[in-house]
Design an enzyme around this catalytic site. Structure first.
Site, PDB file in Angstrom:
ATOM      1  N   HIS A  83      -2.460  -1.259  -4.217  1.00  0.00           N
ATOM      2  CA  HIS A  83      -3.914  -1.308  -4.333  1.00  0.00           C
ATOM      3  C   HIS A  83      -4.467   0.110  -4.243  1.00  0.00           C
ATOM      4  O   HIS A  83      -3.722   1.072  -4.074  1.00  0.00           O
ATOM      5  CB  HIS A  83      -4.546  -2.221  -3.271  1.00  0.00           C
ATOM      6  CG  HIS A  83      -4.372  -1.753  -1.856  1.00  0.00           C
ATOM      7  ND1 HIS A  83      -4.847  -2.448  -0.770  1.00  0.00           N
ATOM      8  CD2 HIS A  83      -3.766  -0.644  -1.328  1.00  0.00           C
ATOM      9  CE1 HIS A  83      -4.554  -1.812   0.344  1.00  0.00           C
ATOM     10  NE2 HIS A  83      -3.910  -0.701   0.034  1.00  0.00           N
TER      11      HIS A  83
ATOM     12  N   SER B 281       0.828  -1.194   0.000  1.00  0.00           N
ATOM     13  CA  SER B 281       0.000   0.000   0.000  1.00  0.00           C
ATOM     14  C   SER B 281       0.871   1.257   0.000  1.00  0.00           C
ATOM     15  O   SER B 281       1.688   1.446  -0.903  1.00  0.00           O
ATOM     16  CB  SER B 281      -0.951  -0.047   1.204  1.00  0.00           C
ATOM     17  OG  SER B 281      -1.895   0.989   1.166  1.00  0.00           O
TER      18      SER B 281
END
Length: 213
Positions: free
Chosen positions: A139, A114
């Site tokens: 993501h 992330s």
């Protein structure tokens, strides 16, 4: 600022629990004890470990600025082992990395997911690494908000704006087209070291010290 300037204490990892080793240095002026992370800071090494949040981000930013003041020409080495976290906290680190004069070399040890993956990719070109068994993941940002419908709509627009901005940053640092980044971040996209090199997230998988700059 001289090379003998005060080296700040690094309390974030120590505060996470457990004992932190101390290093004792001897010189003609006597002995001086450092916790291991403060000693590594003298070698221009910063650790970004755990959840990215405001307190940790402030410490990392402070260390980046301190090392720039110490020597604006010498590389800084940022070691990352993080599952991600707050976008705004992470962006404060990212923006500082781009703002300061020294190149910031990034290395993933364990995981960079992330926001951790974005910070890894945001290192100086040609100086982004991972260790052989590291895992990376990209993501889209996560968000949740409760309240009046009009407020939910405002926050939804903000999340979409942040998503687009993060995708643009990843596209810039990886060389991937924006539509590819948008597709790949729609769901969790995990990568090995070799896959991250092919994707452009990092430049090299390190197996030995002499492979690093």
């Amino acid at each position: 600022m001289s090379r003998n300037s005060f080296i700040p204490h690094v309390p974030d990892i120590q505060a996470a629990g457990g004992l932190v080793p101390m290093v004792v240095e001897q010189s003609a002026r006597g002995e001086r004890a450092y916790d291991i992370y403060s000693r590594l800071l003298k070698e221009r090494i910063i650790f970004l470990v755990g959840q990215v949040e405001d307190y940790m981000a402030n410490l990392v930013v402070a260390q980046l600025l301190f090392l720039e003041a110490e020597n604006p020409e010498k590389d800084i080495h940022l070691y990352i082992n993080s599952p991600g976290g707050s976008v705004t906290a992470g962006m404060s680190i990212y923006d500082t990395m781009q703002f300061i004069k020294p190149n910031v070399s990034t290395t993933c040890i364990g995981q960079a997911c992330s926001m951790g993956a974005l910070l890894l990719a945001g290192g100086a070109a040609g100086k982004r690494y991972c260790l052989p068994h590291s895992r990376m993941m990209i993501h889209q940002p996560l968000g949740g908000f409760q309240g009046q419908a009009s407020d939910i709509e405002i926050h939804a627009k903000e999340i979409l704006f942040i998503k687009e901005r993060l995708n643009q940053i990843l596209a810039h640092h990886t060389g991937q087209p924006l539509d590819v980044i948008a597709r790949d971040t729609d769901r969790d996209r995990f990568m090995s070291g070799d896959e991250a090199v092919k994707y452009g997230l990092i430049d090299k998988v390190m197996t030995q010290r002499d492979l690093a700059v």
